[in-house]
Design a protein around this motif. Structure first.
Motif, short mmCIF file in Angstrom:
data_model
loop_
_atom_site.label_atom_id
_atom_site.label_comp_id
_atom_site.label_asym_id
_atom_site.label_seq_id
_atom_site.Cartn_x
_atom_site.Cartn_y
_atom_site.Cartn_z
N ILE A 1 0.84 -1.21 0.00
CA ILE A 1 0.00 0.00 0.00
C ILE A 1 0.88 1.26 0.00
N LEU A 2 1.96 1.23 0.78
CA LEU A 2 2.77 2.43 0.96
C LEU A 2 3.94 2.57 -0.03
N HIS A 3 4.15 1.60 -0.90
CA HIS A 3 5.41 1.56 -1.66
C HIS A 3 5.67 2.85 -2.47
N ASP A 4 4.61 3.50 -2.94
CA ASP A 4 4.78 4.69 -3.80
C ASP A 4 4.47 5.99 -3.06
N ILE A 5 4.44 5.96 -1.74
CA ILE A 5 3.96 7.10 -0.97
C ILE A 5 4.72 8.40 -1.30
N GLY A 6 5.98 8.25 -1.71
CA GLY A 6 6.77 9.43 -2.07
C GLY A 6 6.13 10.25 -3.19
N LYS A 7 5.40 9.57 -4.10
CA LYS A 7 4.75 10.31 -5.20
C LYS A 7 3.76 11.31 -4.65
N LEU A 8 3.07 10.93 -3.57
CA LEU A 8 2.07 11.84 -3.02
C LEU A 8 2.70 13.04 -2.32
N VAL A 9 3.93 12.88 -1.87
CA VAL A 9 4.62 14.02 -1.26
C VAL A 9 4.96 15.03 -2.36
N PHE A 10 5.45 14.52 -3.49
CA PHE A 10 5.68 15.39 -4.65
C PHE A 10 4.37 16.08 -5.04
N PHE A 11 3.35 15.27 -5.17
CA PHE A 11 2.02 15.70 -5.59
C PHE A 11 1.50 16.83 -4.71
N GLU A 12 1.73 16.66 -3.41
CA GLU A 12 1.19 17.59 -2.42
C GLU A 12 2.06 18.84 -2.26
N PHE A 13 3.39 18.67 -2.30
CA PHE A 13 4.27 19.77 -1.93
C PHE A 13 5.10 20.36 -3.07
N ALA A 14 5.00 19.77 -4.26
CA ALA A 14 5.76 20.33 -5.37
C ALA A 14 4.89 20.24 -6.62
N GLU A 15 3.66 20.72 -6.46
CA GLU A 15 2.64 20.56 -7.51
C GLU A 15 3.11 20.99 -8.90
N GLU A 16 3.67 22.20 -8.98
CA GLU A 16 4.05 22.71 -10.30
C GLU A 16 5.11 21.84 -10.96
N ASP A 17 6.11 21.47 -10.17
CA ASP A 17 7.17 20.63 -10.74
C ASP A 17 6.65 19.23 -11.06
#
Lengths: 114, 281
Positions: free
Chosen positions: B140-156
């Motif tokens: 469930i958590l293996h890709d959790i880093g993508k959501l950090v990008f998604f949440e905190f670096a939206e434009e990039d």
């Protein structure tokens, strides 16, 4: 869908849509059975003249499904960064390709029914 | 190119996990904690309790309708597995936003992650791992880093998704191009912040290669295989639609049976559909 046919027209591979019963209501052959040449002889022996068989998919359906199968394969292979070599890779490839075909056929039938 | 430190700094702003999870984790470090204490903590969050009971009664865990209380769930599944389910629910709730970036939707992201969780556990069970408690959650958590990008670096991250579309590449390669590192590194840092157990952390960090040190290798390999299988079976959407090759060392090292996928296919799809519905409802 099923249709009533004369036993003379029976061809091997046809599937019985309704059970064949004798005059006492006893089942001689169950529905769902794939007919073989020996069954034609049995029908004659039992004095059966007509039977109900399941309709095959129309030729158009088969062609349509084959087209979809090919389309699904092309799309699937475009996503795949490898070609199967080991047994487990073949296993994953087959299972995934079958699902891709099923998904596309169901999407297509869904669109058709709308 | 964004540097890792600026994102790490932003990670500090990531909300902590819900109280129920932190209370539970604290309680579990106390050797004198009783099952009653733990049951009270979990039951204080009614929404989480109901979902936990739904999941444990689904076909996936195989206790169809027999577990009607949290204390029974703990008895049958063990405290760690129940805690992990609470963790899964907490993280999904934390990031279950309606926001969509280009074609990247959190609901599809979670469907992919749930599929990976299910396949990881099926792989673990097929290779007869004795303790499966971390298998579902690691997937469930293996890709959790993508959501950090998604949440905190939206434009990039929009640049990343555009790069994927244009170059038809894996999302991890696009992330490296734009940020200089990928979601596995970021996920690892998030695990540190959330004090996630080491074996799960390793699965998040090494799921692309599928290889880790001996103590966590079975779990890491299982997540790696499950990630690729979920992509191949088109379950959910991880941000790109490509299917990379499984690392031969990963499936050979855990001696995965050659017919694993065909044997487990029906079960896998059934479990996926049911669990997906429960967790994302």
């Amino acid at each position: 869908m099923s249709s009533l046919i004369n036993v003379e027209e029976v061809k091997p591979g046809m599937v019985l849509a309704a059970p064949i019963m004798n005059r006492y209501g006893q089942i001689l052959l169950n529905s769902g059975i794939e007919l073989m040449p020996k069954h034609s002889r049995l029908f004659k022996t039992w004095g059966i003249k007509v039977i109900t068989i399941k309709n095959e998919s129309s030729e158009n359906d088969i062609i349509e499904n084959n087209d979809l199968r090919n389309e699904a394969k092309i799309k699937f292979e475009n996503r795949l960064l490898w070609q199967p070599e080991t047994p487990i890779e073949h296993n994953l490839y087959e299972v995934s390709l079958n699902k891709a075909v099923k998904d596309l056929i169901s999407k297509f039938s869904h669109e058709k029914s709308e | 190119m964004k540097n890792l430190n600026s994102l790490v700094h932003k990670i500090k702003a990531i909300p902590t996990l819900p109280t129920v999870f932190s209370q539970l984790s604290d309680a579990m470090t106390n050797p004198r904690v009783s099952n009653d204490d733990v049951t009270k903590i979990i039951s204080s969050d009614q929404a989480a309790s109901i979902k936990v009971l739904k999941v444990v009664n689904s076909a996936f865990y195989g206790f169809a309708g027999r577990i009607d209380t949290i204390s029974r769930a703990i008895m049958y599944l063990g405290l760690n597995e129940v805690r992990n389910l609470i963790l899964a629910l907490s993280v999904i709730n934390l990031f279950k936003k309606n926001k969509t970036l280009l074609n990247f939707r959190p609901s599809e992201f979670w469907s992919h992650s749930i599929a990976v969780g299910i396949i990881t556990r099926l792989v673990g069970s097929s290779i007869e791992v004795k303790n499966l408690e971390n298998y579902f959650i690691a997937g469930i958590l293996h890709d959790i880093g993508k959501l950090v990008f998604f949440e905190f670096a939206e434009e990039d991250y929009i640049k990343v998704l555009t790069f994927v579309e244009e170059k038809k590449c894996l999302i991890k390669d696009a992330e490296k191009e734009v940020f200089g590192f990928d979601h596995s590194t970021l996920g690892d840092l998030l695990c540190e912040k959330w004090k996630i157990p080491n074996s799960i952390r390793n699965a998040i960090r090494y799921h692309h290669s599928g290889i880790s040190d001996a103590s966590t290798n079975q779990l890491v390999s299982s997540v790696h295989i499950a990630d690729i299988a979920a992509r191949a079976l088109n379950l959910g959407y991880p941000g790109d639609n490509l299917i990379p090759r499984m690392n031969k060392k990963a499936y050979e090292s855990i001696k995965l049976k050659e017919d694993f996928f065909v044997t487990n296919y029906d079960l896998l799809i059934q479990n996926f559909e049911e669990t997906n519905k429960i967790l994302l409802s």
